[in-house]
Enzyme design. Structure first.
Site: not given
Length: 161
Positions: A128, A116, A92, A83, A94
């Site tokens: 992702y 997940e 950027g 998070a 993450g």
């Protein structure tokens, strides 16, 4: 992140380093403002921070603004939680945390990374997928508060398989 405990993204002002026990209050604050992330207790985070785990934090100007916690089992990496604080999203951070985890996984000999994510968490799924993760399954009613399916994603880190 290379074998060391700390790295900076050139020109970004973002520093990535290993999670420490002193980071737990800031991680809890980020979790409180991130209902889409898995909610963990202070005790769980303290325990994780006190062992050698694949866990990092991102800092900007000395303030903790994001975290990623994972684990490596055999030749696989599992990203357990990630998070970024509301005020630092879409900058950027993450991506840099994810790149650090994937590099650590590669150096550690992992072949695949898994995670997940809430099926409704379009921003997380997008980040992702931008990094090469692909959907590999779904877990029905995996999340609580609210009950929701998990989308399973995987990424080929390295190796010969």
């Amino acid at each position: 992140m290379a074998a060391g405990n700390q790295a900076s993204k050139a020109g970004s002002g973002i520093e990535i380093r290993k999670l420490a026990t002193s980071d737990v209050p800031a991680v809890l604050a980020i979790l409180r403002e991130s209902p889409e992330a898995a909610s963990w207790s202070q005790e769980s985070l303290q325990r994780l921070a006190s062992v050698e785990l694949a866990a990092w934090v991102a800092q900007v100007n000395g303030a903790l603004v994001g975290f990623l916690i994972g684990r490596i089992v055999a030749d696989e990496c599992e990203i357990l939680n990630m998070a970024v604080s509301l005020t630092h999203r879409r900058n950027g951070i993450g991506s840099i945390l994810l790149e650090s985890a994937l590099e650590f996984s590669r150096i550690s000999g992992c072949v695949r990374a898994y995670l997940e994510v809430r099926a409704s968490n379009a921003p997380a799924i997008a980040i992702y997928k931008r990094h090469g993760f692909t959907e590999c399954g779904r877990r029905e009613h995996y999340y609580r508060d609210p009950v929701e399916d998990a989308q399973l994603l995987s990424f080929r880190v390295g190796g010969t398989h």
